[in-house]
Design a protein around this motif. Structure first.
Motif, PDB file in Angstrom:
ATOM      1  N   VAL A   5       0.926  -1.316  -0.092  1.00  9.84           N
ATOM      2  CA  VAL A   5       0.012  -0.018   0.065  1.00  9.84           C
ATOM      3  C   VAL A   5       0.836   1.240  -0.019  1.00  9.84           C
ATOM      4  CG1 VAL A   5      -1.624   1.403   1.285  1.00  9.84           C
ATOM      5  CG2 VAL A   5      -1.996  -1.163   0.951  1.00  9.84           C
ATOM      6  N   ASP A  66       0.601  22.467   8.650  1.00 11.17           N
ATOM      7  CA  ASP A  66       0.557  22.245  10.197  1.00 11.17           C
ATOM      8  C   ASP A  66      -0.616  21.271  10.192  1.00 11.17           C
ATOM      9  OD1 ASP A  66       2.371  24.015  11.751  1.00 11.17           O
ATOM     10  OD2 ASP A  66       1.447  25.365  10.380  1.00 11.17           O
ATOM     11  N   ILE A  67      -0.460  20.374  11.219  1.00 17.46           N
ATOM     12  CA  ILE A  67      -1.471  19.517  11.463  1.00 17.46           C
ATOM     13  C   ILE A  67      -2.729  20.407  11.931  1.00 17.46           C
ATOM     14  CG2 ILE A  67      -2.582  17.870  13.192  1.00 17.46           C
ATOM     15  CD1 ILE A  67       0.382  16.696  13.201  1.00 17.46           C
ATOM     16  N   SER A  90      -4.499  15.337  10.292  1.00 18.08           N
ATOM     17  CA  SER A  90      -3.823  14.347  11.325  1.00 18.08           C
ATOM     18  C   SER A  90      -2.593  13.841  10.619  1.00 18.08           C
ATOM     19  CB  SER A  90      -4.747  12.984  11.608  1.00 18.08           C
ATOM     20  OG  SER A  90      -5.124  12.422  10.367  1.00 18.08           O
ATOM     21  N   CYS A  92       0.956  13.569   9.117  1.00 18.64           N
ATOM     22  CA  CYS A  92       2.347  14.000   9.736  1.00 18.64           C
ATOM     23  C   CYS A  92       3.106  14.549   8.876  1.00 18.64           C
ATOM     24  CB  CYS A  92       2.517  12.793  10.399  1.00 18.64           C
ATOM     25  SG  CYS A  92       3.038  11.191   9.132  1.00 18.64           S
ATOM     26  N   HIS A  93       2.459  14.732   7.680  1.00 23.49           N
ATOM     27  CA  HIS A  93       3.663  15.101   6.475  1.00 23.49           C
ATOM     28  C   HIS A  93       2.666  15.857   5.256  1.00 23.49           C
ATOM     29  CE1 HIS A  93       2.266  11.201   5.439  1.00 23.49           C
ATOM     30  NE2 HIS A  93       2.053  11.964   3.954  1.00 23.49           N
ATOM     31  N   ASP A  95       2.066  15.897   1.205  1.00 27.80           N
ATOM     32  CA  ASP A  95       2.258  15.145   0.343  1.00 27.80           C
ATOM     33  C   ASP A  95       1.917  15.963  -1.034  1.00 27.80           C
ATOM     34  OD1 ASP A  95      -0.484  15.087  -0.385  1.00 27.80           O
ATOM     35  OD2 ASP A  95      -0.919  13.282   0.461  1.00 27.80           O
ATOM     36  N   VAL A 119       5.127  19.983   7.887  1.00 25.13           N
ATOM     37  CA  VAL A 119       4.816  19.376   9.301  1.00 25.13           C
ATOM     38  C   VAL A 119       6.168  19.038  10.060  1.00 25.13           C
ATOM     39  CG1 VAL A 119       3.485  17.876  10.755  1.00 25.13           C
ATOM     40  CG2 VAL A 119       2.536  18.499   8.399  1.00 25.13           C
ATOM     41  N   GLY A 120       6.180  19.500  11.143  1.00 26.34           N
ATOM     42  CA  GLY A 120       7.339  19.296  12.138  1.00 26.34           C
ATOM     43  C   GLY A 120       7.430  17.724  12.510  1.00 26.34           C
ATOM     44  N   ASN A 121       8.439  17.139  11.809  1.00 26.32           N
ATOM     45  CA  ASN A 121       8.515  15.834  12.036  1.00 26.32           C
ATOM     46  C   ASN A 121       9.684  15.498  11.102  1.00 26.32           C
ATOM     47  OD1 ASN A 121       8.419  13.086  11.271  1.00 26.32           O
ATOM     48  ND2 ASN A 121       6.075  13.004  11.219  1.00 26.32           N
ATOM     49  N   LEU A 122      10.865  14.704  11.818  1.00 28.68           N
ATOM     50  CA  LEU A 122      12.227  14.553  11.382  1.00 28.68           C
ATOM     51  C   LEU A 122      11.976  13.328  10.662  1.00 28.68           C
ATOM     52  CD1 LEU A 122      14.930  15.739  11.476  1.00 28.68           C
ATOM     53  CD2 LEU A 122      15.526  14.335  13.454  1.00 28.68           C
ATOM     54  N   VAL A 123      10.914  12.518  10.365  1.00 25.72           N
ATOM     55  CA  VAL A 123      10.825  11.261   9.997  1.00 25.72           C
ATOM     56  C   VAL A 123      10.021  11.395   8.378  1.00 25.72           C
ATOM     57  CG1 VAL A 123      10.148   8.784   9.917  1.00 25.72           C
ATOM     58  CG2 VAL A 123      10.989  10.104  12.019  1.00 25.72           C
ATOM     59  N   CYS A 124       8.530  11.343   8.555  1.00 26.41           N
ATOM     60  CA  CYS A 124       7.843  11.073   7.387  1.00 26.41           C
ATOM     61  C   CYS A 124       7.859  12.114   6.504  1.00 26.41           C
ATOM     62  CB  CYS A 124       6.333  11.050   8.096  1.00 26.41           C
ATOM     63  SG  CYS A 124       6.381  10.016   9.579  1.00 26.41           S
TER      64      CYS A 124
END
Lengths: 220, 220
Positions: A5, A66-67, A90, A92-93, A95, A119-124
Motif C-alpha cells: 500500500v 501544519d496539522i 492528522s 504527519c507530512h 504530500d 509539518v514538524g517531523n524528522l521522519v515522514c
C-alpha cells in the motif's frame, strides 16, 4: 500488505509531484521544501529569510503545512507575501496532492522562490516528494549531534542542512564537528550551514545559497 | 481507500496491544510509553530515572525504539538493567507488534516498571497503542510553548507531560504559563511536570509520580 500500500501511495504521489514541477517550470519558480523536528525554528528562519529576500527584491511565496492552527501563517502575514496554509488534520507530512491543491491559490508568475514549510517531523516528510527543487532541513543544536545517524532518511534526501540555534551552543553538549561528520557520513553532498536566527550569525551564507540556487534555476 | 487501510492497521494493532496487556498483567508490570520530538531528552531522562529507581529497589526494564543505531540502548547499558533495542528500519513509530516481539526477550517476572522509549516523533507514535498503562510525553522548552495546539493528538493521548530542559528557559522565549494553558486546553486531565535532567530540578516529582502509579497498579 502494508508495504504494498505504501508503495502505491508513494508512486501516486510522485506522479503528482511531477505535475507540480510542470506548474512551476514555466515561471522558473525555485521551490524549497523545509523540514525539521517540531520547534527547530523553521518559521523563525522564514521570518528572517522573507524579510531579507524582500529587501533584495526577491518575490517570495509560502505554503505553510501544519496539522492544526494557522499560527505559523499568522506570524508571516506581516510581510505581505502570498501564503497558503494547509491544515493536514492528522497527516504527519505534506504530500504532493495537498501541495498541488495549495498551489492553485498562488499566482506562480509573481513568485521567484516558493518556500513550503512542512509539518514538524524528522521522519515522514522526507518520504514524500512535493515537486521541490531542494529539500532543506533544520537541525537545532538542542536536538543533539547524533541525529543524522538515528534519522538518516531526511539527512540523505536533503540538499542542505541548517544547524540552527547556535547561540545556544554554550548551554548544550552538542559537538559541531561530530554533527557535521555524522551528517556527511549519511550524505557526503550535504551543504551544511550553521546559523542562529536570534543573533543573525550565518544568515548571510544561507541567503547567498538561496540566491545562487535561484540564479542557477533561471539559467537552466 | 487510504483511511480504510489505516483503520484496519489500527484495529489489528489494538488487538495485539491487548495481548501485551495480558502478558504484563500477571506480574503487574507498570508500562510507560515515552514519546517526544527527536532530541527532547527521552534517553537522558531514562538515565536519571533508572539510576534513581534502582537506588530505591525498583526493578526497571527498557524497550528502546529507534529507526537506526543502538546509540540509546548503549547509553543505558551501564545501569545493568534488561534492555531490548528495536530498530524500526523506516517506521516512524513503534507499534504493538514490534513491542510484543521485543517483550519475548524480557522476563516480566523480574520487572516492576517497563519503559518503552518510542521513536522521536511528536505525531505518529501517539496513534499506536502498545499495551501501555500510560503515555508520557516530553516537551523541551526549546521547542516552543505553542506545540500543544499544533500537535494536539499526543497531548490528548498522554497522561503526563514533562516540560524538559527548564535550565534553558533564560535563553528562549518559551512562556511556561502559556505552555501549560495550551496543553490543558487540549487535555484538561494532563499531569504537567517541569524538570531539568541537567540540574535535577523537578526530577523528584516525576519519580514520585512513577512510584505512585506503580503502587496503584499493585493495588488493583
Amino acid at each position: 500488505m502494508k508495504v504494498t500500500v505504501l508503495n502505491n501511495i508513494l508512486e501516486a504521489n510522485d506522479i503528482i509531484a511531477d505535475e507540480i514541477r510542470g506548474i512551476l517550470a514555466p515561471n522558473r519558480v525555485l521551490a524549497i521544501n523545509m523540514m525539521s523536528s517540531p520547534g527547530a525554528g523553521k518559521t523563525t528562519l522564514l521570518e528572517r529569510t522573507i524579510e531579507r529576500l524582500k529587501a533584495d527584491g526577491v518575490r517570495v511565496g509560502v505554503i505553510e503545512g501544519d496539522i492544526a492552527t494557522t499560527r505559523d501563517s499568522d506570524r508571516l502575514r506581516k510581510f505581505d507575501v502570498p501564503i497558503v496554509q494547509i491544515n493536514t488534520g492528522s497527516a504527519c507530512h505534506l504530500d504532493a496532492n495537498m501541495t498541488k491543491s495549495a498551489l492553485t491559490n498562488l499566482d506562480c508568475s509573481s513568485i521567484d522562490v516558493l518556500f513550503v514549510e512542512n509539518v514538524g517531523n524528522l521522519v515522514c516528510p522526507a518520504e514524500f516528494k512535493i515537486g521541490e527543487d531542494h529539500k532543506v532541513m533544520l537541525l537545532s543544536v538542542t536536538e543533539g549531534d547524533e541525529k543524522p545517524l538515528k534519522y538518516p532518511l531526511m539527512f540523505r534526501e536533503s540538499s542542505a542542512m541548517l544547524i540552527n540555534k547556535i547561540d545556544l551552543l554554550p548551554y548544550t553538549n552538542f559537538k559541531m564537528d561530530e554533527a557535521k561528520e555524522n551528517a556527511l557520513r549519511i550524505n557526503p553532498r550535504l551543504m551544511i550551514l550553521p546559523l542562529s536566527c536570534t543573533t543573525g550569525q550565518g544568515l548571510d551564507a544561507w541567503l547567498n545559497w538561496v540566491k545562487a540556487e535561484l540564479a542557477a534555476k533561471r539559467k537552466n
